[in-house]
Design an enzyme around this catalytic site. Structure first.
Site, PDB file in Angstrom:
ATOM      1  CG  HIS A   1     -30.226 -26.747  46.223  1.00 24.10           C
ATOM      2  ND1 HIS A   1     -29.217 -26.384  45.400  1.00 24.10           N
ATOM      3  CD2 HIS A   1     -30.800 -27.725  45.450  1.00 24.10           C
ATOM      4  CE1 HIS A   1     -29.380 -26.911  43.959  1.00 24.10           C
ATOM      5  NE2 HIS A   1     -30.312 -27.861  44.169  1.00 24.10           N
TER       6      HIS A   1
ATOM      7  CD  GLN B   1     -29.205 -23.331  41.633  1.00 25.55           C
ATOM      8  OE1 GLN B   1     -28.707 -24.509  41.546  1.00 25.55           O
ATOM      9  NE2 GLN B   1     -28.694 -22.557  40.894  1.00 25.55           N
ATOM     10  CG  ASN B   2     -27.658 -19.106  47.202  1.00 26.16           C
ATOM     11  OD1 ASN B   2     -27.089 -19.766  46.215  1.00 26.16           O
ATOM     12  ND2 ASN B   2     -27.826 -17.620  46.770  1.00 26.16           N
TER      13      ASN B   2
HETATM   14  N1  LIG Z   1     -24.412 -18.793  49.060  1.00 25.05           N
HETATM   15  C1  LIG Z   1     -24.633 -20.255  49.080  1.00 25.05           C
HETATM   16  O1  LIG Z   1     -25.636 -20.723  49.584  1.00 25.05           O
HETATM   17  C2  LIG Z   1     -23.962 -21.323  48.091  1.00 25.05           C
HETATM   18  C3  LIG Z   1     -22.564 -20.901  47.796  1.00 25.05           C
HETATM   19  C4  LIG Z   1     -22.079 -21.816  46.849  1.00 25.05           C
HETATM   20  C5  LIG Z   1     -22.573 -23.027  46.590  1.00 25.05           C
HETATM   21  N2  LIG Z   1     -24.083 -23.415  46.881  1.00 25.05           N
HETATM   22  C6  LIG Z   1     -24.631 -24.385  46.335  1.00 25.05           C
HETATM   23  O2  LIG Z   1     -23.798 -24.885  45.163  1.00 25.05           O
HETATM   24  C7  LIG Z   1     -24.814 -24.836  43.958  1.00 25.05           C
HETATM   25  C8  LIG Z   1     -24.262 -23.753  43.158  1.00 25.05           C
HETATM   26  O3  LIG Z   1     -24.611 -23.778  41.878  1.00 25.05           O
HETATM   27  P1  LIG Z   1     -24.981 -22.099  41.106  1.00 25.05           P
HETATM   28  O4  LIG Z   1     -25.449 -22.247  40.001  1.00 25.05           O
HETATM   29  O5  LIG Z   1     -25.811 -21.431  42.281  1.00 25.05           O
HETATM   30  O6  LIG Z   1     -23.384 -21.512  41.321  1.00 25.05           O
HETATM   31  P2  LIG Z   1     -22.185 -21.596  40.471  1.00 25.05           P
HETATM   32  O7  LIG Z   1     -20.943 -21.253  41.258  1.00 25.05           O
HETATM   33  O8  LIG Z   1     -22.258 -22.788  39.575  1.00 25.05           O
HETATM   34  O9  LIG Z   1     -22.578 -20.397  39.655  1.00 25.05           O
HETATM   35  C9  LIG Z   1     -22.403 -19.221  40.279  1.00 25.05           C
HETATM   36  C10 LIG Z   1     -22.717 -18.176  38.917  1.00 25.05           C
HETATM   37  O10 LIG Z   1     -22.609 -16.735  39.603  1.00 25.05           O
HETATM   38  C11 LIG Z   1     -21.943 -15.849  38.559  1.00 25.05           C
HETATM   39  N3  LIG Z   1     -21.605 -15.034  39.601  1.00 25.05           N
HETATM   40  C12 LIG Z   1     -20.529 -14.839  40.329  1.00 25.05           C
HETATM   41  N4  LIG Z   1     -20.430 -13.833  41.057  1.00 25.05           N
HETATM   42  C13 LIG Z   1     -21.550 -12.874  40.595  1.00 25.05           C
HETATM   43  C14 LIG Z   1     -21.874 -11.660  41.098  1.00 25.05           C
HETATM   44  N5  LIG Z   1     -21.257 -10.809  41.989  1.00 25.05           N
HETATM   45  N6  LIG Z   1     -23.243 -11.229  40.271  1.00 25.05           N
HETATM   46  C15 LIG Z   1     -23.670 -11.823  39.240  1.00 25.05           C
HETATM   47  N7  LIG Z   1     -23.302 -13.118  38.924  1.00 25.05           N
HETATM   48  C16 LIG Z   1     -22.304 -13.855  39.751  1.00 25.05           C
HETATM   49  C17 LIG Z   1     -20.926 -16.698  38.053  1.00 25.05           C
HETATM   50  O11 LIG Z   1     -20.265 -16.180  36.759  1.00 25.05           O
HETATM   51  C18 LIG Z   1     -21.526 -18.119  37.786  1.00 25.05           C
HETATM   52  O12 LIG Z   1     -22.010 -18.339  36.499  1.00 25.05           O
HETATM   53  C19 LIG Z   1     -26.116 -24.518  44.401  1.00 25.05           C
HETATM   54  O13 LIG Z   1     -26.875 -25.903  44.280  1.00 25.05           O
HETATM   55  C20 LIG Z   1     -25.978 -24.145  45.828  1.00 25.05           C
HETATM   56  O14 LIG Z   1     -27.048 -25.000  46.716  1.00 25.05           O
HETATM   57  C21 LIG Z   1     -24.630 -22.456  47.671  1.00 25.05           C
END
Ligand SMILES: NC(=O)c1ccc[n+]([C@@H]2O[C@H](COP(=O)([O-])OP(=O)(O)OC[C@H]3O[C@@H](n4cnc5c(N)ncnc54)[C@H](O)[C@@H]3O)[C@@H](O)[C@H]2O)c1
Length: 274
Positions: free
Chosen positions: A117, A99-100
């Site tokens: 995404h 999703q990232n």
């Molecule tokens: N890095 C990126 O590219 C990025 C960052 C933020 C949001 N997004 C976008 O936002 C949406 C987010 O949905 P989602 O479900 O990916 O994110 P979310 O924020 O809804 O959930 C993130 C999950 O990761 C867990 N988490 C946090 N740190 C962690 C770690 N170190 N190890 C293991 N688990 C950990 C949290 O408890 C949480 O349940 C996606 O559609 C994405 O496209 C992308």
């Protein structure tokens, strides 16, 4: 107990689908979606198709803000281990659906990555409101990928938009001026249908997935459940292993609570080939 069960399942897995979410990049310093410092706590970063039509400034500002936040972030051990699993063919069939949008899986060396995404570092040609996976970039955008032209084009766009050139990564000007009608960010917008973006995952699922490993997803974004449901339609006995540091909405056979880097390291050591 859960860890040993997960290792046993993975040792017997021929076909592995990994679904990664923002939690896997949290340890690289990128905020997750939710949480107090969540990436989308600021509503101006929530992009909808209507913005593409009527609020291009919002669209390109949001993209550039995300690029500034991500440009100096590096893959962490969890990204690296997934890349090693693919490189060393630990599983006969492997696909990583993320999703990232941060490109860190590719930077770590993963090739079989389906960016459901999109990718914040790519642009897409807006043939219609929606774009397809086979979008072609315009000539000038293609030139941006050639280092010898990149500086000039970025400089031109930057001057026209009053932005500085960022040469270490391709951070574009606020609005690419000449392409206002046919260029859009590659990232998926909130109200956008997935269309062909899930084709690769669906095709992989058809060949029967033994195990789905969900890493750092809250389950608040419905696509995770949709993919798991699809996988189970093709193979009802697929095992679901969830890695997350907190309780979440992902329904799984095994929940491994902890940081992605630490749990992946443990799994990696036990599966060998690191
Ligand atoms: N890095 C990126 O590219 C990025 C960052 C933020 C949001 N997004 C976008 O936002 C949406 C987010 O949905 P989602 O479900 O990916 O994110 P979310 O924020 O809804 O959930 C993130 C999950 O990761 C867990 N988490 C946090 N740190 C962690 C770690 N170190 N190890 C293991 N688990 C950990 C949290 O408890 C949480 O349940 C996606 O559609 C994405 O496209 C992308």
């Amino acid at each position: 107990m859960s860890l040993s069960c997960a290792i046993k399942i993975l040792r017997n897995t021929h076909s592995l689908l990994v679904i990664s979410g923002s939690g896997i990049s949290q340890e690289s310093g990128i905020p997750t979606y939710g949480g107090d410092d969540g990436l989308y706590q600021d509503e101006s970063r929530i992009l909808c198709l209507d913005d593409l039509r009527h609020n291009r400034y919002k669209v390109w500002s949001a993209v550039n803000t995300m690029r500034r936040l991500m440009y100096d972030k590096k893959p962490n051990r969890a990204h690296e281990i997934l890349a090693l699993w693919e490189k060393n063919a630990v599983f006969s069939h492997f696909l990583l659906a993320t999703q990232n949008i941060d490109n860190l899986h590719s930077e770590a060396g993963s090739n079989r990555v389906c960016e459901i995404h999109g990718n914040v570092w790519k642009l897409a040609q807006k043939k219609s409101q929606l774009y397809t996976e086979s979008q072609e970039f315009s000539d000038e955008l293609l030139l941006v990928n050639h280092p010898e032209y990149r500086e000039d084009i970025l400089k031109k766009w930057s001057e026209e938009n009053g932005y500085d050139v960022w040469s270490d990564k391709q951070i574009f000007a606020a609005i690419p001026p000449d392409f206002e009608d046919n260029v859009r960010p590659h990232i998926h917008f909130f109200d956008e249908p997935y269309n062909s973006k899930l084709l690769w995952v669906d095709d992989f699922a058809k060949r029967k997935v033994n195990t789905v490993l969900v890493i750092g997803c809250s389950g608040k974004v419905n696509v995770v459940h949709r993919i798991i449901q699809r996988v189970k339609e093709y193979n009802p006995s697929t095992e679901i292993i969830d890695i997350n540091c907190q309780k979440n909405d992902v329904v799984a056979d095994i929940h491994l609570r902890g940081k992605a880097t630490e749990i992946l390291q443990l799994l990696g050591e036990n599966l060998g080939d690191l």
